[in-house]
Every structure is written in C-alpha cells, then in structure tokens.
Scaffold this motif. Sequence first.
Motif, PDB file in Angstrom:
ATOM      1  N   GLY A  98      -8.412  24.211 -13.663  1.00  0.00           N
ATOM      2  CA  GLY A  98      -8.023  25.584 -13.316  1.00  0.00           C
ATOM      3  C   GLY A  98      -6.530  25.844 -13.428  1.00  0.00           C
ATOM      4  O   GLY A  98      -5.852  25.323 -14.322  1.00  0.00           O
ATOM      5  N   GLY A  99      -6.032  26.629 -12.477  1.00  0.00           N
ATOM      6  CA  GLY A  99      -4.650  27.103 -12.538  1.00  0.00           C
ATOM      7  C   GLY A  99      -3.615  25.986 -12.644  1.00  0.00           C
ATOM      8  O   GLY A  99      -2.579  26.161 -13.296  1.00  0.00           O
ATOM      9  N   ARG A 102      -3.212  24.891 -16.247  1.00  0.00           N
ATOM     10  CA  ARG A 102      -2.477  25.976 -16.934  1.00  0.00           C
ATOM     11  C   ARG A 102      -0.978  25.873 -16.616  1.00  0.00           C
ATOM     12  O   ARG A 102      -0.136  25.888 -17.514  1.00  0.00           O
ATOM     13  N   TYR A 111       2.861  24.996  -6.923  1.00  0.00           N
ATOM     14  CA  TYR A 111       3.235  25.162  -5.527  1.00  0.00           C
ATOM     15  C   TYR A 111       2.135  24.761  -4.565  1.00  0.00           C
ATOM     16  O   TYR A 111       2.327  24.684  -3.378  1.00  0.00           O
ATOM     17  N   LYS A 112       0.908  24.564  -5.086  1.00  0.00           N
ATOM     18  CA  LYS A 112      -0.145  24.146  -4.161  1.00  0.00           C
ATOM     19  C   LYS A 112      -0.845  22.929  -4.743  1.00  0.00           C
ATOM     20  O   LYS A 112      -0.689  22.630  -5.931  1.00  0.00           O
ATOM     21  N   ASP A 115      -6.493  21.901  -7.805  1.00  0.00           N
ATOM     22  CA  ASP A 115      -7.946  21.825  -7.572  1.00  0.00           C
ATOM     23  C   ASP A 115      -8.500  20.647  -8.362  1.00  0.00           C
ATOM     24  O   ASP A 115      -8.129  20.438  -9.525  1.00  0.00           O
ATOM     25  N   ARG A 184     -18.217  28.371 -16.393  1.00  0.00           N
ATOM     26  CA  ARG A 184     -18.456  29.386 -15.363  1.00  0.00           C
ATOM     27  C   ARG A 184     -17.167  30.107 -14.964  1.00  0.00           C
ATOM     28  O   ARG A 184     -17.174  31.018 -14.162  1.00  0.00           O
ATOM     29  N   ARG A 185     -16.041  29.671 -15.510  1.00  0.00           N
ATOM     30  CA  ARG A 185     -14.746  30.199 -15.055  1.00  0.00           C
ATOM     31  C   ARG A 185     -14.382  31.517 -15.734  1.00  0.00           C
ATOM     32  O   ARG A 185     -15.097  31.986 -16.597  1.00  0.00           O
ATOM     33  N   ASP A 186     -13.244  32.081 -15.270  1.00  0.00           N
ATOM     34  CA  ASP A 186     -12.904  33.430 -15.721  1.00  0.00           C
ATOM     35  C   ASP A 186     -12.278  33.506 -17.110  1.00  0.00           C
ATOM     36  O   ASP A 186     -12.834  34.068 -18.033  1.00  0.00           O
ATOM     37  N   ASN A 190      -7.683  29.389 -17.872  1.00  0.00           N
ATOM     38  CA  ASN A 190      -8.005  28.758 -16.584  1.00  0.00           C
ATOM     39  C   ASN A 190      -9.180  27.801 -16.720  1.00  0.00           C
ATOM     40  O   ASN A 190      -9.684  27.307 -15.714  1.00  0.00           O
ATOM     41  N   ASP A 230     -18.542  38.930 -11.846  1.00  0.00           N
ATOM     42  CA  ASP A 230     -17.548  38.824 -10.788  1.00  0.00           C
ATOM     43  C   ASP A 230     -16.400  39.808 -11.043  1.00  0.00           C
ATOM     44  O   ASP A 230     -15.401  39.471 -11.689  1.00  0.00           O
ATOM     45  N   THR A 232     -14.045  40.812  -9.316  1.00  0.00           N
ATOM     46  CA  THR A 232     -12.700  40.496  -8.810  1.00  0.00           C
ATOM     47  C   THR A 232     -11.825  39.976  -9.952  1.00  0.00           C
ATOM     48  O   THR A 232     -10.602  40.026  -9.890  1.00  0.00           O
ATOM     49  N   ARG A 233     -12.481  39.489 -11.009  1.00  0.00           N
ATOM     50  CA  ARG A 233     -11.725  38.953 -12.151  1.00  0.00           C
ATOM     51  C   ARG A 233     -10.919  40.030 -12.870  1.00  0.00           C
ATOM     52  O   ARG A 233      -9.970  39.733 -13.578  1.00  0.00           O
ATOM     53  N   ARG A 236      -7.764  39.831 -10.992  1.00  0.00           N
ATOM     54  CA  ARG A 236      -7.149  38.531 -11.313  1.00  0.00           C
ATOM     55  C   ARG A 236      -6.521  38.561 -12.705  1.00  0.00           C
ATOM     56  O   ARG A 236      -5.405  38.095 -12.909  1.00  0.00           O
ATOM     57  N   ARG A 243       1.950  38.418 -14.416  1.00  0.00           N
ATOM     58  CA  ARG A 243       2.725  37.251 -13.969  1.00  0.00           C
ATOM     59  C   ARG A 243       3.345  36.511 -15.151  1.00  0.00           C
ATOM     60  O   ARG A 243       4.493  36.140 -15.146  1.00  0.00           O
TER      61      ARG A 243
END
Length: 462
Positions: A98-99, A102, A111-112, A115, A184-186, A190, A230, A232-233, A236, A243
């Motif tokens: 994922g992110g 990327r 920063y986090k 996953d 299954r991802r957006d 990602n 989904d 919400t994508r 996103r 960004r």
Amino acid sequence: MKISPLVEESLYMKKYFRIFLKKEKVGWFRESDTDIYRKYGLVREISDYIYSLPTRKRCYALYRKELLERLKKIPSYPYLVKLAEIASKLNMKLYIVGGAVRDLILKNFIYKEPDLLVEGDLVSFMKEVEKEGFSIKEQTPFLTMKLQMGYHTFDITLCRKELYEKPGSLPKVLPAFLIEDLYRRDFTINAMAFGLSCEEAGLLYDPFYGLEDLERGFIRVIKPYSFIEDPTRIIRGIRLKVRFSFDFDEETRKLITLAINKGALFSIGWVRFWKEIEEVFKEEKAVDIIFLMDEFGIWQSVDISLGDLERKVLNKIARECLSSEEQKEFLLYTIFGLQDINKSKEWGLRFQLSKDIRESLSLIPSWKSLKYLSFTEKYKLMKKVRKGVVKFWSLCFDENVVPLWEKFIEAKPIFSEEEIKEIASNMGSTYDRIKMEILKLQIEEGLRSQKDILERLRKESA
Ligand code: CTP
C-alpha cells in the motif's frame, strides 16, 4: 424507451470495461469476482479477456538494493526484519504493502508504520510472533491484527479478497493470494507489494503497472467499478492527486464523475464520509483538495455550497502558516459552519461530532451579528466562545477580534459582590444590571479605578 437505472449503469460499466480492456493497462481479473461481473452482464467479456492474457505477475528485482536501503531508514526496521525472519521460518511470505511502498519509491518520508501483509497461516504466525516478544493488541474478523513492540505498532493483514454485497457496504472478507489482495485495492500506485521474507526480500510486486503510473504521475483505478464498490475512493483519489500533484488518467476521471453523478457518495453513510473529510483536512494542500472536490461537484452533491465568503476564507487559510490542528479546525468551520445555522446543526449530528465541536459550529454565524449586539449579549457570547472560533471570526471579518475577546474573558468587576449589591440598592437598580454597567465601563471605556466608575454610574443614573 426508458432505461432503468441498473441497465443504464450496466451500459456505462460495459463501455468503461471495454476501454480498459482495449488499453490493456489493467491486466488481472478473477473469475471469482462473478457477483459484480454478473450484475453488469460482464461475465463473458471478462472470462474471454482473462484467457487471452499471458501470466501478468510482474515482479521487479530492479529497485531491490535501493529500496532496501531506504527501508533501513524507517525506525522500526529491526522489527520488520524480525517479523520477516518469523515468516520465513514458517515458510510464509511477508510484504510491505500500500501507501508505504508508494512512498518508499517516491522517496517520501514514511510517517507511520508500514502496513504488512502475510500470505499463509495467520494463526501459526501469531503464535510465533508472541513467542518472540511481540504482543497482539487486536484481532478482527477482517483477518487483521495489530502487533505491538516497544513504541511500534504494526497492522498485519492476511492476504485477502473482498466481496461487496451492495455498493458502499463493508465487504465480506476471505483469505487469498497476494495478487488477489493487490487487486482489491483502489489505485495502481497503492497496489504494489515489497517482499520482506526469504527469497522475496527486496522484490517489488506490481501487477497493475503502479510503478509506471508513479513515474508518469498518474492516479488510475485498478478496476472500473472501484468507485461504485467503495465511493470513499473518490475522495481518496482526489486527495492523492493533489498531494502528489498527479493527474487522473482519462478513464479514472470519467469514472469519478460517473460515480458522483450517480450519487455514490450517499451510499457510504455520513460517518464514513466525515472520516474521509477529516483525512482531507489533515493534508498540507487541503484547500486545493477542497476546491478540486468542488470542481467535481462533491460538495454540491451533499448540499454544501462554497460561496464567495467560503472561498475567501479558504484562500486565507491556505496563505496563513497554521498548525495542522488549527488548519483542521478552521476548515471545519469554513465548510460546515458558514452555512445556514440549521444545516450546521444537522452536519454536527450526522457526523456524530463531539458536543464541544457542535457548539463551536453553532457559534460561527454569530460573527455577522457581533457588531449589533448589546453589551450584555456580547458579554454572554464572548464568555461562551472558544479562542479558535474567535480566531476564525477574525478571518471572516478581516480584523483581529482576539484582543477584544481577551478583554471580555479576563475582565472581572473591580468591586466585590457585596459592594455591587450595595451600589445597586443605593441606585434603585438590580445586581445584574450594575455588574454589567461596571464591566462595560471597564472593557469598553477602559476605566480602571473604583472612583472613576462610581462617578460615571452616578452621572448616568442622574
Ligand atoms: N485502500 C483501498 N481502498 C480504500 C482505502 C484503502 O484500496 N478505500 C488500500 C490502498 O491500497 C491503500 C491501503 O489500503 O494504500 C492503506 O490505506 P491507508 O492507510 O488509508 O492509506 P495509504 O495509502 O497508506 O495513504 P496515506 O499516505 O494517506 O496514509
């Protein structure tokens, strides 16, 4: 002839599938996705396509060394190595996904915690990580778990596929292979995985040409029904586009417009919608994202209009050097607080915002009437309102009202309660009235001595 909405949607979907197939940019479909294919009458088309494809499992060793070097800079790297060793010992595969992949490729600061994905038996993996000193903080029916080691928390998911029973609903989750998980991802950018365990270490899995899209600066969906399953994508996608200053590829842009026009965002429920908006507010270029959402008609579709005042305030927010917390607060006030007061109340309840925030939202429109309030009304308002709201009023006013607010907040009558009672009875007035008169003289006229104030009170009552 009247076409039913489902047939209409299905025709659109077919059209876009064909464009996708022709371009051969998206190269991996599963037969098991039949629910959605059946819905759109696409089973035949998809299976013909799958059988015409060469195996498209793309995997690069190209960036191996460079990406591993970048990965070493993540503070939790030693623990990632440990987890990879555990996976290798169990003959399982562990990937970053994922992110984080990327951002690793873009050389962005991660920063986090990244996953993680495991392919294999999650239960054996859990037993082994516990033996090695990690503690399991959370485990969900969605085949995910949270691991803790020192200050670090890792989200680990078993490779899975998702079945959406109806658009906008949460998916049913089943174990699967890596490639199915990526599918299954957006967006293509990602949907890459970076191997950590054994011979996978340092390999980049990129079945949907995410690397190419990253290099060319494109946001591209993996499958044409992505926004329908989904929605919400949509937000996103807009967030990532701004960004990274990327572009949408043509089909993705059309699919976003299509999904918005079909009211897809209504199907996600207000709380999920609010979560996405919160993510937008956290972004450095949040104002640009808000304007782009406006261009796509997202705000209008949920009955919010960005008028001249909102635009002016948004531009000011973009120019000011605000802390991230302050930016979030001001954006909330601009979009949901400058509307009609009844609408602000409605948003607060729909989004299940805290009582404090709802109260602040309800006080935003008072900036317009501030000048016309009596001293007592102003005093009551100022005592109720938080500094953040007053700072926000200043943006609307083009004038700093914080010093005035501070005067109200700090002001205390320079007479004791007993003294005020005595003055009130001598003047044939009430306690409350005299107290307000005294405060008014202190705040608005700057009188500081008891003598001056008494003199003024006597003069005014004469
Ligand atoms: N994802 C998805 N669809 C969503 C949300 C997430 O497919 N609606 C997938 C994407 O592959 C995404 C990953 O889940 O990369 C992790 O999601 P998240 O942590 O929310 O976002 P990141 O991509 O890590 O981005 P950010 O930098 O904003 O945290």
